[in-house]
Design an enzyme around this catalytic site. Sequence first.
Site, PDB file in Angstrom:
ATOM      1  N   CYS A  91      27.911 -16.900  36.972  1.00 31.22           N
ATOM      2  CA  CYS A  91      29.260 -16.947  36.395  1.00 31.22           C
ATOM      3  C   CYS A  91      30.262 -16.203  37.276  1.00 31.22           C
ATOM      4  O   CYS A  91      30.228 -14.977  37.357  1.00 31.22           O
ATOM      5  CB  CYS A  91      29.190 -16.348  34.985  1.00 31.22           C
ATOM      6  SG  CYS A  91      30.780 -16.007  34.233  1.00 31.22           S
ATOM      7  N   CYS A 109      32.509 -13.662  35.484  1.00 26.65           N
ATOM      8  CA  CYS A 109      31.715 -12.477  35.117  1.00 26.65           C
ATOM      9  C   CYS A 109      31.717 -11.481  36.269  1.00 26.65           C
ATOM     10  O   CYS A 109      31.831 -10.277  36.055  1.00 26.65           O
ATOM     11  CB  CYS A 109      30.272 -12.875  34.783  1.00 26.65           C
ATOM     12  SG  CYS A 109      30.112 -13.995  33.378  1.00 26.65           S
TER      13      CYS A 109
END
Length: 110
Positions: free
Chosen positions: A34, A37
């Site tokens: 991600c 993230c």
Amino acid sequence: MTLAATITVTDATFDAEVLCAKVPVVVDIWAAWCGPCKQIAPILDQLATDYAGRIKIVKIDADQNPEAVTAIGVTSIPTLGFYKDGARRDMLIGAHPKPVIVEKMEALLA
């Protein structure tokens, strides 16, 4: 001053580290693949130091811990869950700038 670091939690440790915590907790639900993230990770590391002893910041890998992630109703990552006294008080979905995260953290301490 001691440097605090984010704490890694798992399906097995989520309840003890988050729901039973004596201080408010910010839960970062993330995954290795991600991109957003990875954008917020350094912000959370800095905030873990800034708020050491007042708010605990924990990280849970969504891919490795599907039980906890499903139980707390996460459908998109990154998600930040803001917990106090064993209950989720707020949530941020997606990558947000540091001031937005700080505002939510301050609300936990109010």
